[in-house]
Design an enzyme around this catalytic site. Structure first.
Site, PDB file in Angstrom:
ATOM      1  N   TYR A   1      36.809  46.737  48.208  1.00 35.79           N
ATOM      2  CA  TYR A   1      36.437  45.316  48.155  1.00 35.79           C
ATOM      3  C   TYR A   1      37.700  44.452  48.144  1.00 35.79           C
ATOM      4  O   TYR A   1      37.842  43.511  48.931  1.00 35.79           O
ATOM      5  CB  TYR A   1      35.579  45.035  46.912  1.00 35.79           C
ATOM      6  CG  TYR A   1      35.359  43.565  46.676  1.00 35.79           C
ATOM      7  CD1 TYR A   1      34.507  42.837  47.496  1.00 35.79           C
ATOM      8  CD2 TYR A   1      36.015  42.888  45.633  1.00 35.79           C
ATOM      9  CE1 TYR A   1      34.317  41.475  47.299  1.00 35.79           C
ATOM     10  CE2 TYR A   1      35.833  41.531  45.432  1.00 35.79           C
ATOM     11  CZ  TYR A   1      34.976  40.832  46.265  1.00 35.79           C
ATOM     12  OH  TYR A   1      34.800  39.486  46.071  1.00 35.79           O
TER      13      TYR A   1
ATOM     14  N   LYS B   1      39.454  41.557  50.937  1.00 32.69           N
ATOM     15  CA  LYS B   1      39.883  40.175  50.659  1.00 32.69           C
ATOM     16  C   LYS B   1      41.348  39.986  51.061  1.00 32.69           C
ATOM     17  O   LYS B   1      41.714  38.970  51.632  1.00 32.69           O
ATOM     18  CB  LYS B   1      39.664  39.835  49.174  1.00 32.69           C
ATOM     19  CG  LYS B   1      38.182  39.774  48.778  1.00 32.69           C
ATOM     20  CD  LYS B   1      37.442  38.674  49.520  1.00 32.69           C
ATOM     21  CE  LYS B   1      35.944  38.722  49.332  1.00 32.69           C
ATOM     22  NZ  LYS B   1      35.207  37.775  50.178  1.00 32.69           N
TER      23      LYS B   1
ATOM     24  N   ASP C   1      22.904  37.522  61.486  1.00 36.65           N
ATOM     25  CA  ASP C   1      23.762  38.517  60.870  1.00 36.65           C
ATOM     26  C   ASP C   1      25.166  38.391  61.464  1.00 36.65           C
ATOM     27  O   ASP C   1      25.335  38.509  62.682  1.00 36.65           O
ATOM     28  CB  ASP C   1      23.174  39.907  61.164  1.00 36.65           C
ATOM     29  CG  ASP C   1      23.840  40.977  60.341  1.00 36.65           C
ATOM     30  OD1 ASP C   1      25.016  40.795  59.947  1.00 36.65           O
ATOM     31  OD2 ASP C   1      23.182  42.003  60.084  1.00 36.65           O
TER      32      ASP C   1
ATOM     33  N   ASN D   1      36.513  34.742  37.301  1.00 36.37           N
ATOM     34  CA  ASN D   1      35.153  35.229  37.010  1.00 36.37           C
ATOM     35  C   ASN D   1      34.140  34.083  37.014  1.00 36.37           C
ATOM     36  O   ASN D   1      34.056  33.329  36.053  1.00 36.37           O
ATOM     37  CB  ASN D   1      35.152  35.978  35.677  1.00 36.37           C
ATOM     38  CG  ASN D   1      35.880  37.299  35.797  1.00 36.37           C
ATOM     39  OD1 ASN D   1      37.059  37.342  36.132  1.00 36.37           O
ATOM     40  ND2 ASN D   1      35.168  38.388  35.565  1.00 36.37           N
TER      41      ASN D   1
ATOM     42  N   SER E   1      39.366  36.235  46.188  1.00 38.52           N
ATOM     43  CA  SER E   1      39.071  36.696  44.831  1.00 38.52           C
ATOM     44  C   SER E   1      40.352  37.041  44.081  1.00 38.52           C
ATOM     45  O   SER E   1      41.351  37.464  44.695  1.00 38.52           O
ATOM     46  CB  SER E   1      38.192  37.948  44.941  1.00 38.52           C
ATOM     47  OG  SER E   1      38.225  38.678  43.747  1.00 38.52           O
TER      48      SER E   1
ATOM     49  N   LEU F   1      19.879  36.660  54.595  1.00 41.36           N
ATOM     50  CA  LEU F   1      18.976  36.770  53.443  1.00 41.36           C
ATOM     51  C   LEU F   1      18.925  38.192  52.887  1.00 41.36           C
ATOM     52  O   LEU F   1      17.946  38.573  52.248  1.00 41.36           O
ATOM     53  CB  LEU F   1      17.569  36.255  53.786  1.00 41.36           C
ATOM     54  CG  LEU F   1      17.497  34.775  54.202  1.00 41.36           C
ATOM     55  CD1 LEU F   1      16.050  34.376  54.509  1.00 41.36           C
ATOM     56  CD2 LEU F   1      18.037  33.841  53.105  1.00 41.36           C
TER      57      LEU F   1
ATOM     58  N   ASP G   1      38.852  48.780  35.908  1.00 37.73           N
ATOM     59  CA  ASP G   1      38.898  47.457  35.273  1.00 37.73           C
ATOM     60  C   ASP G   1      40.342  47.050  34.958  1.00 37.73           C
ATOM     61  O   ASP G   1      41.108  47.834  34.396  1.00 37.73           O
ATOM     62  CB  ASP G   1      38.089  47.445  33.973  1.00 37.73           C
ATOM     63  CG  ASP G   1      36.627  47.098  34.203  1.00 37.73           C
ATOM     64  OD1 ASP G   1      36.315  46.529  35.272  1.00 37.73           O
ATOM     65  OD2 ASP G   1      35.792  47.385  33.320  1.00 37.73           O
TER      66      ASP G   1
ATOM     67  N   ALA H   1      29.648  34.429  52.929  1.00 39.38           N
ATOM     68  CA  ALA H   1      28.891  35.669  53.140  1.00 39.38           C
ATOM     69  C   ALA H   1      29.799  36.891  53.008  1.00 39.38           C
ATOM     70  O   ALA H   1      30.821  36.985  53.681  1.00 39.38           O
ATOM     71  CB  ALA H   1      28.265  35.647  54.530  1.00 39.38           C
ATOM     72  N   ALA H   2      29.425  37.797  52.131  1.00 43.68           N
ATOM     73  CA  ALA H   2      30.218  39.017  51.927  1.00 43.68           C
ATOM     74  C   ALA H   2      29.448  39.969  51.030  1.00 43.68           C
ATOM     75  O   ALA H   2      28.539  39.554  50.313  1.00 43.68           O
ATOM     76  CB  ALA H   2      31.554  38.672  51.259  1.00 43.68           C
TER      77      ALA H   2
ATOM     78  N   ARG I   1      39.127  38.033  30.496  1.00 41.17           N
ATOM     79  CA  ARG I   1      38.879  37.419  31.804  1.00 41.17           C
ATOM     80  C   ARG I   1      38.838  35.909  31.672  1.00 41.17           C
ATOM     81  O   ARG I   1      38.612  35.360  30.587  1.00 41.17           O
ATOM     82  CB  ARG I   1      37.505  37.865  32.355  1.00 41.17           C
ATOM     83  CG  ARG I   1      37.399  39.338  32.685  1.00 41.17           C
ATOM     84  CD  ARG I   1      38.198  39.706  33.919  1.00 41.17           C
ATOM     85  NE  ARG I   1      38.046  41.114  34.249  1.00 41.17           N
ATOM     86  CZ  ARG I   1      38.764  42.107  33.713  1.00 41.17           C
ATOM     87  NH1 ARG I   1      39.673  41.848  32.790  1.00 41.17           N
ATOM     88  NH2 ARG I   1      38.577  43.346  34.094  1.00 41.17           N
TER      89      ARG I   1
HETATM   90  N1  UDP Z   1      31.753  44.427  31.083  1.00 46.91           N
HETATM   91  C1  UDP Z   1      31.155  45.060  30.002  1.00 46.91           C
HETATM   92  N2  UDP Z   1      29.820  45.326  30.079  1.00 46.91           N
HETATM   93  C2  UDP Z   1      29.041  44.973  31.154  1.00 46.91           C
HETATM   94  C3  UDP Z   1      29.671  44.327  32.237  1.00 46.91           C
HETATM   95  C4  UDP Z   1      31.028  44.071  32.172  1.00 46.91           C
HETATM   96  O1  UDP Z   1      31.812  45.400  29.022  1.00 46.91           O
HETATM   97  O2  UDP Z   1      27.834  45.247  31.163  1.00 46.91           O
HETATM   98  C5  UDP Z   1      33.187  44.114  30.995  1.00 46.91           C
HETATM   99  C6  UDP Z   1      33.991  44.733  32.123  1.00 46.91           C
HETATM  100  O3  UDP Z   1      34.365  46.046  31.775  1.00 46.91           O
HETATM  101  C7  UDP Z   1      35.169  43.760  32.203  1.00 46.91           C
HETATM  102  C8  UDP Z   1      34.568  42.412  31.835  1.00 46.91           C
HETATM  103  O4  UDP Z   1      33.355  42.716  31.138  1.00 46.91           O
HETATM  104  O5  UDP Z   1      36.110  44.113  31.239  1.00 46.91           O
HETATM  105  C9  UDP Z   1      34.250  41.539  33.029  1.00 46.91           C
HETATM  106  O6  UDP Z   1      33.517  42.325  33.950  1.00 46.91           O
HETATM  107  P1  UDP Z   1      32.727  41.718  35.174  1.00 46.91           P
HETATM  108  O7  UDP Z   1      32.055  42.841  35.899  1.00 46.91           O
HETATM  109  O8  UDP Z   1      31.874  40.587  34.719  1.00 46.91           O
HETATM  110  O9  UDP Z   1      33.860  41.079  36.072  1.00 46.91           O
HETATM  111  P2  UDP Z   1      35.141  41.725  36.792  1.00 46.91           P
HETATM  112  O10 UDP Z   1      36.315  41.058  36.135  1.00 46.91           O
HETATM  113  O11 UDP Z   1      35.099  43.187  36.607  1.00 46.91           O
HETATM  114  O12 UDP Z   1      34.984  41.315  38.221  1.00 46.91           O
END
Ligand code: UDP
Length: 330
Positions: free
Chosen positions: A146, A150, A56, A175, A122, A38, A291, A79-80, A226
């Site tokens: 991260y 994975k 845990d 996503n 992921s 939790l 990104d 869990a991660a 995405r």
């Molecule tokens: N993003 C954005 N503003 C935010 C959050 C995310 O522009 O407040 C963009 C981020 O740069 C990426 C896309 O949205 O290009 C998806 O980001 P997210 O964190 O949702 O998922 P990720 O693919 O990074 O795991």
């Protein structure tokens, strides 16, 4: 008395994807047993009558006890720790939560003779992919701690399967977004980093404006692309993977889970304006470090091996996410 319902240990079952999967397992006549500390999960996400083992995974004795107390047929391991920038600033937390914890789980499973596991992987294992859509045989690339956890966990599962001790299916999520249509569960974080929760917070008036990270990417409108997949579609894939493992028909596979369509950040904003009927002001700022440009799945393998087809498109993802955020904050 002979037990009829299969007991499925769901680590992280009080979390976002875990709680959606727990609901589906119940609907399908399985008996989920939740193992959760939790720390980021929510007690109120646990349906009535479902057992919570509060423990845990970093403590072997906790998970060992859970297997001694419950006769478990298979495990779904959610869990991660999942926040990429935090994994950069605090890598040990990620190796402990995602690797040490997974090793404890596998050790406890092995000791209890439980040999089937569905694992949450992921799309980040592909790094910043050059191909689109991405197939599972694309080379893996570690971009941050991260992602490293994975890739390593998949490697460990592969080794365990080759040793004959474990059968696994690793599901590589793209996503994940949206929430259950019946309400009550969804993504709940104080400071979400993901795009859709932030968009919805602006739509709800909780945040004044959205920050758009980067508008000079080589994409259709300069913002990142995405593949957004609904959390209930994802839960269905977990059920199908579990079914494949329990029947012995599918095992030791890595499988992408996405919708197979890419949307840019600007397209998400435009679609969210339509779905919510609200204004979503935003400011353009420089790129967010790390990104990827364009990350879109091929879900052909999930379809071929599991019979899975995502059925909820972007509008359902956005409307359910809005309904959830409104239930929290409006
Ligand atoms: N993003 C954005 N503003 C935010 C959050 C995310 O522009 O407040 C963009 C981020 O740069 C990426 C896309 O949205 O290009 C998806 O980001 P997210 O964190 O949702 O998922 P990720 O693919 O990074 O795991």
């Amino acid at each position: 008395m002979k037990k009829t319902r299969k007991n499925i240990l769901v680590t992280g079952g009080a979390g976002y994807i875990g709680s959606h999967t727990v609901r589906l397992l119940l609907e399908k006549g399985l008996n989920p047993v939740i193992f959760d500390n939790l720390s980021t999960g929510h007690k109120e996400f646990i349906p009535k009558g479902v057992v919570l083992v509060k423990g845990d995974l970093k403590k072997f004795a906790d998970i060992e006890k859970a297997f001694k107390k419950h006769s478990i047929d298979a495990v779904i391991h959610f869990a991660a720790a999942i926040v990429v920038p935090e994994s950069v600033s605090d890598p040990v937390k990620y190796y402990e939560n995602n690797i040490s914890a997974t090793i404890n789980l596998l050790k406890a499973m092995d000791a209890a003779g439980v040999r089937r596991i569905v694992f949450s992987s992921s799309a980040c294992v592909y790094g910043n992919p050059l191909k689109s859509p991405i197939l599972e045989d694309e080379p893996l690339k570690i971009e941050n701690p991260y992602g490293a956890t994975k890739v390593m966990a998949e490697q460990i599962l592969g080794d365990m399967s080759r040793s004959g001790r474990m059968n696994f299916i690793a599901l590589r999520y793209f996503n994940v977004a949206g929430a259950h249509p019946d309400g009550g569960i969804g993504i709940k974080m104080d400071k979400p980093t993901h795009l859709i929760p932030n968009v919805m917070r602006v739509a709800c008036g909780l945040k004044k404006e959205l920050t758009v990270f980067g508008h000079d990417y080589p994409t259709k409108d300069g913002t990142c692309v995405r593949d957004y997949v609904h959390v209930v579609d994802l839960a269905e894939a977990h059920f199908l993977a579990l079914k494949g493992l329990l029947s012995g028909k599918v095992k030791n596979e890595v499988i992408n889970l996405g919708n197979g369509r890419g949307f840019s950040v600007k397209e998400i904003i435009d679609a969210a304006i339509k779905v919510t009927g609200q204004k979503i002001p935003y400011t353009l700022v420089p790129r967010r470090p790390g990104d990827a440009v364009n990350v879109v799945a091929s879900f052909a393998k999930a379809n071929r091996l599991l019979g899975w087809t995502p059925s909820r498109g972007l509008d359902v993802i956005l409307s359910s996410a809005y309904q959830w955020e409104r239930s929290l904050y409006c």
